[in-house]
Write an enzyme that holds these catalytic residues in place. Structure first.
Site, PDB file in Angstrom:
ATOM      1  CE1 TYR A  80      -3.436  -2.719   0.712  1.00 20.57           C
ATOM      2  CE2 TYR A  80      -4.503  -0.846   0.993  1.00 20.57           C
ATOM      3  CZ  TYR A  80      -4.636  -2.204   0.841  1.00 20.57           C
ATOM      4  OH  TYR A  80      -6.006  -2.989   0.730  1.00 20.57           O
ATOM      5  CE  LYS A 133       2.399 -17.658  -3.212  1.00 14.59           C
ATOM      6  NZ  LYS A 133       1.526 -19.046  -3.462  1.00 14.59           N
ATOM      7  CG  ASP A 182      -1.554 -20.554  -2.002  1.00 17.32           C
ATOM      8  OD1 ASP A 182      -0.834 -20.379  -0.983  1.00 17.32           O
ATOM      9  OD2 ASP A 182      -0.822 -20.891  -2.956  1.00 17.32           O
ATOM     10  CG  ASP A 201      -7.778  -5.096   1.500  1.00 15.04           C
ATOM     11  OD1 ASP A 201      -8.877  -4.591   1.938  1.00 15.04           O
ATOM     12  OD2 ASP A 201      -7.705  -5.010   0.077  1.00 15.04           O
ATOM     13  CG  ASP A 259     -13.401  -7.316   2.048  1.00  9.53           C
ATOM     14  OD1 ASP A 259     -13.173  -6.756   3.082  1.00  9.53           O
ATOM     15  OD2 ASP A 259     -13.792  -6.916   0.965  1.00  9.53           O
TER      16      ASP A 259
HETATM   17  C1  IPM Z   1     -10.444  -1.739   3.765  1.00  8.62           C
HETATM   18  C2  IPM Z   1     -10.477  -0.892   2.353  1.00  8.62           C
HETATM   19  C3  IPM Z   1      -9.638  -0.040   2.096  1.00  8.62           C
HETATM   20  C4  IPM Z   1      -8.117  -0.667   1.964  1.00  8.62           C
HETATM   21  C5  IPM Z   1      -9.628   0.822   0.766  1.00  8.62           C
HETATM   22  C6  IPM Z   1     -10.964   1.451   0.794  1.00  8.62           C
HETATM   23  C7  IPM Z   1      -8.391   1.490   0.291  1.00  8.62           C
HETATM   24  O1  IPM Z   1     -10.863  -1.854   1.466  1.00  8.62           O
HETATM   25  O2  IPM Z   1     -10.118  -0.978   4.784  1.00  8.62           O
HETATM   26  O3  IPM Z   1     -10.064  -2.767   3.822  1.00  8.62           O
HETATM   27  O4  IPM Z   1      -8.044  -1.427   0.955  1.00  8.62           O
HETATM   28  O5  IPM Z   1      -7.435  -0.597   3.179  1.00  8.62           O
HETATM   29 MG    MG Z   2     -10.706  -4.000   2.218  1.00  8.61          MG
END
Ligand code: IPM
Ligand code: MG
Length: 370
Positions: free
Chosen positions: A147, A198, A230, A254, A258
């Site tokens: 990032y 990884k 993975d 990240d 999710d």
């Molecule tokens: C998160 C989001 C952010 C990230 C985006 C919106 C920049 O996906 O907080 O997980 O990638 O960190």
């Molecule tokens: Mg995210």
């Protein structure tokens, strides 16, 4: 500490941000009454709301407010379809969210994932795979890796070709400090850390595994294992109950957070805390739902406010050390769910006790349950 006034910068942002923030503030006002606490909450624009109000995703006045506050309660920012003429460096994701993470040194992102038994139907996995229930914590490094690593650019390499470069960089101190966060969190849970990397391909992965292993020696009561990313993604689908604390670098965290959130029924259920270094008693914290701005349902009273409300519980726990009040918010959320209240994202006709409600009604019920 219970007589102090806690100063909160509330940055609702874009999309569903304002409507879920409204419910979170409603709940905080109910907490004030019940626990004789005082919250000094100041709202300020950020994201596209910041661009509209002051020409910048993170207006100077908003940043100044954050610096004067004890913590930041954040909604969400970013509307992918808005104004393509605004360059990526000035768009809300980078100019507000990533900038705030860097500005306040918020290197430790905690994302607790819990699937309440009443929401078993909202989990995409079979009952069998859900076992005795999914309850894990993703600890994501938040200020390093791809990032932020330099160089980061897109360059012209002639003949009409472009080349994009992102750089993955980690130093040993950066890995050490996030590893300590993971091991300490595990000590308060089921005492297991699974570190994701990884190492079979990346230099960063080899260093990550090495440093995490060294730090683990200071936590003999915590069991450590390692998984390639993975395989980690696959194991989340196959046997999610094996995980207690999952430790990840920024990008992997990240993605996997999710994926883990989907197991908890909905991204609308996932709160998060981003913490900086502790100096003295104080840890500066940033609290936000892990889901995004959901522009498709914004302003329609459809969004699930629970992630934002649970984020206030994390705020009370980590920034203000008000565990009783934090527990009360968690319990109020559980009660609303146990009573059958469901926003659209967690609603199923298969559950005869479920009652579909809007953002506002869910917030009201949680505030009332306090
Ligand atoms: C998160 C989001 C952010 C990230 C985006 C919106 C920049 O996906 O907080 O997980 O990638 O960190
Ligand atoms: Mg995210």
């Amino acid at each position: 500490m219970s007589n102090s006034v806690f100063k909160i910068a509330a940055l609702a942002g874009d999309g569903i941000g304002p409507e879920v923030m409204r419910e979170a503030i409603k709940v905080l006002r109910a907490v004030e009454k019940k626990f004789a606490l005082r919250f000094d909450i100041t709202e300020a624009p950020v994201g596209w709301a910041g661009i509209d109000a002051a020409g910048k995703a993170l207006p100077d006045a908003t940043l100044a407010l954050c610096k004067l506050s004890d913590c930041i309660l954040f909604g969400s920012v970013g509307l992918p379809d808005r104004d393509p003429s605004i360059p990526k460096e000035e768009r809300p994701e980078r100019a507000a969210l990533l900038r705030l993470r860097k500005e306040f040194g918020l290197f430790a992102n905690l994302r607790p994932v819990r699937l309440p038994k009443e929401l078993a139907h909202a989990c995409p996995l079979s009952k069998e795979r859900q076992g005795d229930g999914i309850d894990m914590l993703v600890v994501r490094e938040l200020t390093g890796g791809m990032y932020f690593g330099q160089p980061k650019k897109t360059e012209d390499i002639g003949n009409g070709h472009l080349r994009a470069i992102d750089t993955m960089v980690y130093t040993t101190p950066e890995i050490e400090r996030i590893a300590h966060v993971a091991f300490k969190a595990a000590q308060l849970r089921r005492k297991k850390v699974c570190s994701i990397d990884k190492a079979n391909v990346l230099e960063n992965g080899v260093l990550w595994r090495d440093v995490v292993t060294k730090v683990s020696k200071q936590y003999p009561d915590v069991a450590l294992d390692h998984m390639f990313v993975d395989n980690g993604a696959m194991q989340l689908m196959l046997r999610p109950t094996q995980f207690d604390v999952m430790l990840c670098e920024n990008m992997f965290g990240d993605i996997l957070s999710d994926e883990a959130a989907a197991l908890a029924g909905s991204l609308g259920m996932l709160p998060s805390a981003s913490l900086g270094a502790t100096s003295g008693e104080q840890t500066f914290g940033f609290y936000e739902p892990a889901g995004g701005t959901a522009p498709d349902i914004a302003g329609k009273n459809l969004a699930n406010p629970i992630a934002q409300i649970l984020s206030t519980a994390l705020m009370l726990r980590y920034s203000f050390k008000q565990n009783a009040a934090a527990d009360a918010i968690d319990a109020a959320v559980s009660k609303a769910i146990a009573n059958g209240l469901r926003t659209g994202d967690i609603y199923s006709t298969a559950d005869p006790t479920a009652k579909k409600v809007g953002t506002r009604e869910m917030g009201d019920a949680i505030a009332a349950a306090l």
